[in-house]
Design a protein around this motif. Structure first.
Motif, PDB file in Angstrom:
ATOM      1  N   HIS A  36       2.480   3.026   6.753  1.00  0.00           N
ATOM      2  CA  HIS A  36       1.358   3.343   5.872  1.00  0.00           C
ATOM      3  C   HIS A  36       0.500   4.461   6.451  1.00  0.00           C
ATOM      4  N   GLN A  37      -0.362   5.012   5.633  1.00  0.00           N
ATOM      5  CA  GLN A  37      -1.166   6.169   6.017  1.00  0.00           C
ATOM      6  C   GLN A  37      -2.078   5.896   7.203  1.00  0.00           C
ATOM      7  N   ASP A  38      -2.510   4.646   7.394  1.00  0.00           N
ATOM      8  CA  ASP A  38      -3.412   4.323   8.509  1.00  0.00           C
ATOM      9  C   ASP A  38      -2.648   4.011   9.796  1.00  0.00           C
TER      10      ASP A  38
ATOM     11  N   ASP B 171       0.846  -1.189   0.000  1.00  0.00           N
ATOM     12  CA  ASP B 171       0.000   0.000   0.000  1.00  0.00           C
ATOM     13  C   ASP B 171       0.885   1.244   0.000  1.00  0.00           C
TER      14      ASP B 171
ATOM     15  N   SER C   3      -0.385   1.597  10.128  1.00  0.00           N
ATOM     16  CA  SER C   3       0.147   0.226  10.112  1.00  0.00           C
ATOM     17  C   SER C   3       1.538   0.227   9.486  1.00  0.00           C
TER      18      SER C   3
END
Length: 193
Positions: free
Chosen positions: A130-132, A101, A134
């Motif tokens: 990652h953007q979230d 991602d 994670s």
């Protein structure tokens, strides 16, 4: 006074209309809302659609070789079982490793050679935030194509499969951390075949 009667009549009619709507709502079930709720719950409990791409390019992927979780002593050469914190998979020789991602490369160990030692256990190693929030980790890489501070896109080539670090054959060791905990990657990514 003349205006008061029409205003009161209008208020009376509108309140009767609104009461009728409320009664109608109570009698009519709302199946659409129920279906949407069930779909959301089903996706959270059983994510059937991958949210991210698999870390080995789909044209290079061959098979999974070792799952996430407890390992049997027979799998570890009789030395006792232990918890395997990631997923091992392998592809064709020199398989393409891709970012699952969008994210930022926060840790990078070039594969060992005459100048670099690599990660002590995973050899050529990349960690992406990652953007979230994670993090995905890719280990035993034979070649890395990104560096710390590089922003990568979903499916972007970031390295090549290898046998660096502490391992006995070429494969990818892949870990996924969600909410600060290592999780089974197969809940978020699915092998291509």
């Amino acid at each position: 006074m003349r205006l008061l009667k029409p205003i009161l009549l209008l208020l009376l009619l509108s309140s009767i209309f609104l009461i009728g709507l409320k009664v109608g709502r109570r009698e009519t079930p709302e199946p659409t809302v129920i279906r949407i709720t069930r779909t959301i719950v089903r996706r959270e409990l059983e994510p059937e659609l991958p949210l991210r791409v698999f870390p080995i390019h789909e044209d290079d992927y061959v098979a999974l070789s070792s799952p996430y979780g407890e390992r049997d002593p027979e799998e570890t050469g009789g030395y006792g079982g232990y918890f395997h914190s990631g997923l091992d998979a392998y592809g064709t020789w020199n398989a393409r490793i891709v970012a699952i991602d969008n994210g930022l490369v926060v840790t990078h160990y070039p594969p060992p050679d005459g100048y670099y030692r690599g990660h002590p256990v995973l050899g050529g190693y990349i960690e992406i935030l990652h953007q979230d929030g994670s993090k995905s980790r890719y280990g035993h890489l034979g070649e890395t194509l990104v560096h710390e501070g590089t922003y990568v896109h979903r499916g972007q080539l970031i390295g090549r499969q290898g046998g660096t670090g502490k391992c006995t054959n070429d494969h990818l060791h892949f870990e996924l951390e969600v909410g600060g905990r290592l999780v089974n990657p197969l809940r978020w990514v699915r092998p291509p075949r």
